[in-house]
Design an enzyme around this catalytic site. Structure first.
Site, PDB file in Angstrom:
ATOM      1  N   GLU A 151       0.837  -1.213   0.000  1.00 14.25           N
ATOM      2  CA  GLU A 151       0.000   0.000   0.000  1.00 14.25           C
ATOM      3  C   GLU A 151       0.870   1.261   0.000  1.00 14.25           C
ATOM      4  OE1 GLU A 151      -3.213  -0.246   2.903  1.00 14.25           O
ATOM      5  OE2 GLU A 151      -4.078  -1.951   1.827  1.00 14.25           O
TER       6      GLU A 151
ATOM      7  N   GLU B 282      -4.836  -8.644  -0.637  1.00 13.83           N
ATOM      8  CA  GLU B 282      -5.647  -8.441   0.569  1.00 13.83           C
ATOM      9  C   GLU B 282      -7.101  -8.335   0.147  1.00 13.83           C
ATOM     10  OE1 GLU B 282      -4.407  -5.432   3.392  1.00 13.83           O
ATOM     11  OE2 GLU B 282      -2.291  -5.891   3.028  1.00 13.83           O
TER      12      GLU B 282
END
Ligand code: AHR
Length: 514
Positions: free
Chosen positions: A177, A308
């Site tokens: 991220e 994810e």
């Protein structure tokens, strides 16, 4: 009472792309009680363990054939310094886990413990390196420490810590991220970092890395486009640069707001349908990222990884807000089954997916009681188990000539029946979900190009969508045998409201064993 009848055509003799087993991957972060108190209880625990790794957790996960485990984060990966997690435990320095609860991390679970866990699980390691607060040298040294044979500074260090042979590590994440907790970078900035980090993560000996660049947040297709432009050569013969083999994106099912995501076990029918709409949206997102990738890489040399995914609810009352501990109901199981149907349909581009997370965090397979240690398998666990036959199977297209029953949910339409199918080793496997909270459905499977023998089926359902498993009622939501009816064209499958069914059978007359 008449139920909606859903005709579904499956050509058993027309195999599609292979469903990569890594679509059934997992994720373990140093977050809450996932690693400490979940996977790892320490050598001094009363619970049966191997080097501190909890053996009943391992046994339960081995039954899922889990193909890979991502570690050490998540956001934690970008503040993790791997050298703090090797050597004698009493000499390992501590740190503060600033992302998750501001708790002290003693680094007792480090590289060797993770690799031992993967060996016990029979799963491939997927390591996320630190781009956010680490250095290129640190990451490069980690790869050398893990994978190099012979003699070198990092090899000598590994041997001094008790491991003679190199490990095999294929999957390597270049940060996590990067647009958020991994450094709040812009796409161009991250692409430049990924080029640098990816370059110095070397292939040592026969260990060929599969480098996964940190990708987009949800529907940020511009991020994907930037990476595709900057991490490969442009044009029809697009080749990924040698420092990147795949890119990822993350998508969580959150029907509420970020501030109030909703409770895991307390919800009404409208909340359920909103959840299903959000879950089904993963199809739109994979399609969007794939379309961007197809423009640059029509030959599909770059893999798409959803490392994810899963439901994200408010934490259970009374638990640490930084630990992301949530219960898991039949609704979560249906979120999982819908995701897998979508993954199977995108098997041509999607090469890996990792549910967040495996134990005690978010949409877990396993919950453990912090006081008694009691272990509970969640409804989501059972979906992974019932679906494991799809791993490395050839996908089979499911055509619905009359569509599926639908519901209006706000401005959206929800298809309430979801299906996918595959074939492997002379058997076919069908997965069918009825997302409707009230209405059963009948699926008429029209099987062409072959026939099935030795048919059996299982069902996962419960009286209420809110039902879940606890130490007192561990089997409240668990698979049971299910009856299906043979018809002239194939099979009729009854799907009660809120149910997940798998049907399997031996393929006869298709002239092939695959
Ligand atoms: O899975 C929990 C967190 O969600 C991860 O650490 C992060 O990558 C994401 O935002």
């Amino acid at each position: 009472m008449t139920h909606p009848v859903v005709p579904a055509i499956v050509n058993l003799d027309v195999p599609g792309p292979v469903i990569n087993r890594h679509l059934y991957g997992h994720f373990a972060e140093h977050l809450g009680r996932c690693v400490y108190g979940g996977f790892y209880v320490g050598e001094d625990s009363d619970l049966p363990n191997a080097g501190g790794i909890r053996l009943d957790v391992v046994a339960a996960l081995r039954a899922l054939d889990i193909p890979n485990l991502r570690w050490p984060g998540g956001c934690f990966a970008d503040e993790y310094h791997w050298m703090d997690g090797i050597g004698p435990k009493e000499r390992r320095p501590s740190m503060v886990n600033t992302h998750w609860g501001n708790v002290e991390e003693n680094n007792h679970f480090g590289t060797h413990e993770f690799m031992e866990l993967c060996e016990l699980l029979g799963a491939e390691p997927y390591i996320s390196g630190n781009v956010g607060s680490g250095t290129v040298r640190e990451m490069s040294d980690w790869v050398e420490y893990l994978t190099r044979d012979g003699d070198s500074p990092m090899v000598r260090l590994r041997k001094a810590n008790g491991r003679e042979q190199p490990w095999r590590v294929r999957f390597w994440g270049l940060g996590n991220e990067a647009w958020g907790c991994g450094g709040h970078m812009r796409a161009e900035q991250y692409a430049a970092e990924a080029r640098r980090y990816g370059t110095y993560c070397r292939d040592h000996g026969g260990n060929t890395l599969y480098r996964i660049a940190a990708g987009a947040n949800g529907a940020d297709y511009a991020w994907t486009e930037t990476l595709m432009k900057q991490l490969g050569d442009l044009g029809c013969a697009y080749r990924p640069a040698p420092f990147m083999q795949a890119l990822s994106f993350h998508y969580y099912t959150i029907p509420g707001t970020w501030q109030d995501k909703g409770a895991a076990t307390v919800f009404d029918t409208d909340d359920h349908y909103r959840t299903m709409v959000q879950a089904a949206r993963v199809d739109e997102l994979i399609t969007g990222h794939s379309n961007v990738m197809d423009c640059y890489d029509p030959g599909r040399n770059v893999g798409l990884v959803l490392d994810e995914w899963g439901t994200w609810w408010n934490v259970e009352p009374g638990t640490n807000p930084g630990f992301l501990y949530q219960q898991n109901t039949l609704r979560d199981a249906l979120v999982a089954s819908v995701h897998f149907d979508v993954f199977h349909r995108h098997a041509g581009r999607l090469v890996m997916a990792n549910i967040a997370q495996t134990v005690n965090v978010l949409q877990a397979m396993i919950l453990t009681d912090p006081d008694t240690g009691a272990l509970v398998l969640t409804p989501t666990y059972h979906v992974f188990e019932m679906n494991k036959g799809h791993q490395d199977a050839a996908s089979l297209r499911v055509d619905l000539p009359a569509g599926t029953p639908e519901r209006a949910v706000g401005d959206a339409r929800l298809a309430t029946v979801s299906m996918s199918a595959s074939r492997k080793d002379g058997r076919a496997l069908f997965s069918l979900s009825n997302l409707d909270a009230d209405e059963p459905a009948e699926v008429e499977l029209d099987l062409r190009g072959g026939a099935l023998t030795e048919v059996s089926a299982r069902i996962l359902t419960a009286g209420r969508l809110q039902d879940h498993n606890t130490p007192d009622a561990p089997g409240a939501v668990a698979p049971r045998p299910h009856q299906v009816t043979a018809t002239r064209a194939g099979l009729r499958v009854h799907l009660p409201a809120g149910s997940f069914v798998t049907v399997t059978g031996r393929l006869a007359g298709t002239g092939s064993d695959t």
